[in-house]
Design an enzyme around this catalytic site. Structure first.
Site, short mmCIF file in Angstrom:
data_model
loop_
_atom_site.label_atom_id
_atom_site.label_comp_id
_atom_site.label_asym_id
_atom_site.label_seq_id
_atom_site.Cartn_x
_atom_site.Cartn_y
_atom_site.Cartn_z
N ASP A 1 -17.13 -11.76 9.28
CA ASP A 1 -15.69 -11.52 9.15
C ASP A 1 -15.24 -10.70 10.36
OD1 ASP A 1 -13.14 -10.68 8.62
OD2 ASP A 1 -13.56 -9.93 6.59
N TYR A 44 -14.45 -4.30 3.31
CA TYR A 44 -13.09 -4.76 3.05
C TYR A 44 -12.92 -6.15 3.66
CZ TYR A 44 -8.10 -5.37 2.85
OH TYR A 44 -6.85 -5.88 2.59
N TYR A 91 0.82 -1.22 0.00
CA TYR A 91 0.00 0.00 0.00
C TYR A 91 0.85 1.27 0.00
CZ TYR A 91 -4.38 -2.48 0.57
OH TYR A 91 -5.47 -3.29 0.35
N LYS A 135 -5.64 -11.33 12.53
CA LYS A 135 -5.18 -10.14 13.26
C LYS A 135 -4.92 -10.39 14.75
CE LYS A 135 -6.23 -6.68 9.93
NZ LYS A 135 -7.33 -6.40 9.03
C1 PLP Z 1 -7.45 -6.95 7.55
C2 PLP Z 1 -8.75 -7.58 7.19
C3 PLP Z 1 -8.82 -8.70 6.35
C4 PLP Z 1 -7.61 -9.25 5.65
O1 PLP Z 1 -6.69 -9.80 6.52
P1 PLP Z 1 -5.16 -10.00 6.05
O2 PLP Z 1 -4.55 -10.78 7.15
O3 PLP Z 1 -4.61 -8.64 5.89
O4 PLP Z 1 -5.21 -10.76 4.76
C5 PLP Z 1 -10.04 -9.29 6.13
N1 PLP Z 1 -11.15 -8.79 6.71
C6 PLP Z 1 -11.13 -7.73 7.53
C7 PLP Z 1 -12.40 -7.26 8.15
C8 PLP Z 1 -9.93 -7.07 7.79
O5 PLP Z 1 -9.92 -5.98 8.57
#
Ligand code: PLP
Length: 428
Positions: free
Chosen positions: A240, A147, A20, A269
């Site tokens: 998600d 996202y 990015y 994360k």
């Molecule tokens: C960061 C993120 C992802 C992607 O995760 P990566 O480990 O960066 O591939 C997917 N969904 C959400 C809601 C996110 O914030």
């Protein structure tokens, strides 16, 4: 090889391509050599407050000794092992412990590498679930501006934006909905009805708030009404929780704010406390059982070389030790209360628009001449301003947010607030 102190950034510029980052115009990266608590330290030992948790992953602070010790011990036992036909204690222990704190209907844990792969796995599970059941459900719904990651499936279910523009022709079709509000909820439900709900395989969403989309928070009852309508129509719900999981929004998982239970949950994360890459997709037994058959074609044909890496599972377990300690909930509550006071103050600042708070996340827009959004020119200025203050804040366009590790101290939070106060006063 030269390893002279102080030249990391120059060496980087010769060999690295950053994520990015427009490499032609971006300022040279700052070399970080160590971390402790909410701070990262550069080669000259300057401290930077990590006010956005290193891209939202860190929850207990950097180089946490408990995580480090567990990792070192595991590295002397078993570092990696194929996960088809074999298993190991960290993977089983982590699955058992996670299922105890996830929404109660979640029964199976599928491992992968990161947030994007956790989303890819959920999408494949949803589409194959219907195929295994002999029903044709090929449509997927998602929120505009969502996202879900940077791989092709994850991009497909993400909002079409400057991030995806070049690839839009290669992404599969998704029906996008506005985020729910009390005013538009009837319209959203009518919209899904018009899409023939019996052809919709799944609805994927970031529960309660869109992260990369600009920390946009939803109306909880309207959101729940939308989920409940989907559930009544057997549309699989994919939560998600890659960003919202592990206490970010105040509760352990954002789905605890609503009545409707998800069919699948994606995690990454904060899962490892932000120390290593690991992804998880969980499912209900209903979904899992749709893949059980004497027919091999009903198998979920998906896996990564490092599936359930024992080191990553071990640090996730160590992070869970810290996360489930009541002291962690107290830290989150403390941050929330500090944020609440600052929110009051923001409300009276003229250049500040729509200040909002959810759990440990505080966000607002800065009023500018340009349009809101990621490409707003103000972002570069803000980024440089906070770098000069040694505070790591990385705005999303003209949206500024604080999303700190839970161990951030009150004094450190006050420094972050003071830097924002100074910035806003300059914008007057
Ligand atoms: C960061 C993120 C992802 C992607 O995760 P990566 O480990 O960066 O591939 C997917 N969904 C959400 C809601 C996110 O914030």
């Amino acid at each position: 090889m030269s390893t002279t102190k102080g030249n990391l950034s120059a060496r980087d510029l010769e060999v690295i391509w950053h994520p990015y980052t427009q490499m032609q115009t971006a300022p040279a990266p700052i070399g970080i050599v160590r971390g402790e608590g909410a701070c990262l330290y550069d080669e000259d030992n300057n401290a930077y407050i990590d006010a956005t948790s290193s891209w939202w992953v860190n929850i207990h602070g950097h180089a946490h000794p408990h995580i480090a010790k567990q990792l070192a011990a595991q590295a002397l036992e078993l570092q990696h092992c194929i996960f088809a036909g074999y298993t190991h204690p960290p993977a089983v222990n982590l699955a058992e412990r996670l299922l105890q704190i996830l929404p109660a209907n979640q029964r199976r844990v599928f491992y992968s590498d990161n947030g994007s792969t956790a989303v890819e796995v959920a999408l494949k599970m949803a589409l194959q679930y219907w195929d295994n059941k002999g029903q044709r459900r090929h449509k997927i719904i998602a929120f505009k501006n969502a996202y879900h990651g940077d791989t092709f499936g994850a991009m497909s279910v993400s909002g079409r934006s400057v991030f995806t523009r070049v690839f839009d022709d290669f992404l599969f079709e998704v029906h996008f909905l506005d985020v729910p509000t009390p005013d538009n909820i009837d319209h959203l439900i009518a919209d899904i009805k018009a899409q023939q709900p019996d052809q919709i395989a799944a609805f994927i969403f970031e529960p309660l708030l869109q992260g990369s989309g600009g920390m946009i928070m939803y109306d909880i009852p309207a959101f729940d009404q939308l989920l409940s309508f989907c559930k009544d129509n057997h549309i699989l719900l994919i939560a998600d929780e890659v960003m919202t999981g592990f206490g970010r929004t105040g509760k352990n998982f954002a789905m605890e704010y609503v009545q409707t239970a998800p069919d699948m949950v994606c995690l990454s994360k904060g899962l490892t406390g932000g120390s290593m890459a690991l992804g998880i997709t969980t499912s209900t037994s209903n979904i899992y059982e749709a893949f059980l058959s004497a027919d091999k074609l009903k198998t979920l044909f998906h896996g990564h070389s490092f599936t359930a890496n024992p080191l990553a599972c071990t640090v996730a377990l160590a992070s869970l030790d810290l996360f489930t300690d009541p002291a962690c909930a107290q830290q989150r509550q403390r941050i929330h209360e500090k944020h609440q006071h600052f929110l009051q103050e923001l409300t009276s600042m003229a250049p500040v628009k729509n200040p909002r708070l959810l759990g440990t996340i505080l966000a607002f827009e800065l009023v500018t001449d340009g349009a809101d959004g990621y490409t707003n020119q103000l972002a570069d200025h803000l980024h440089r301003f906070f770098r000069s203050k040694r505070i790591m804040l990385r705005p999303l366009g003209n949206t500024l947010y604080i999303l700190p590790p839970y161990c951030i101290t009150n004094e450190q939070l006050d420094l972050v607030y003071a830097s924002i106060r100074e910035l806003v006063s300059q914008l007057h």
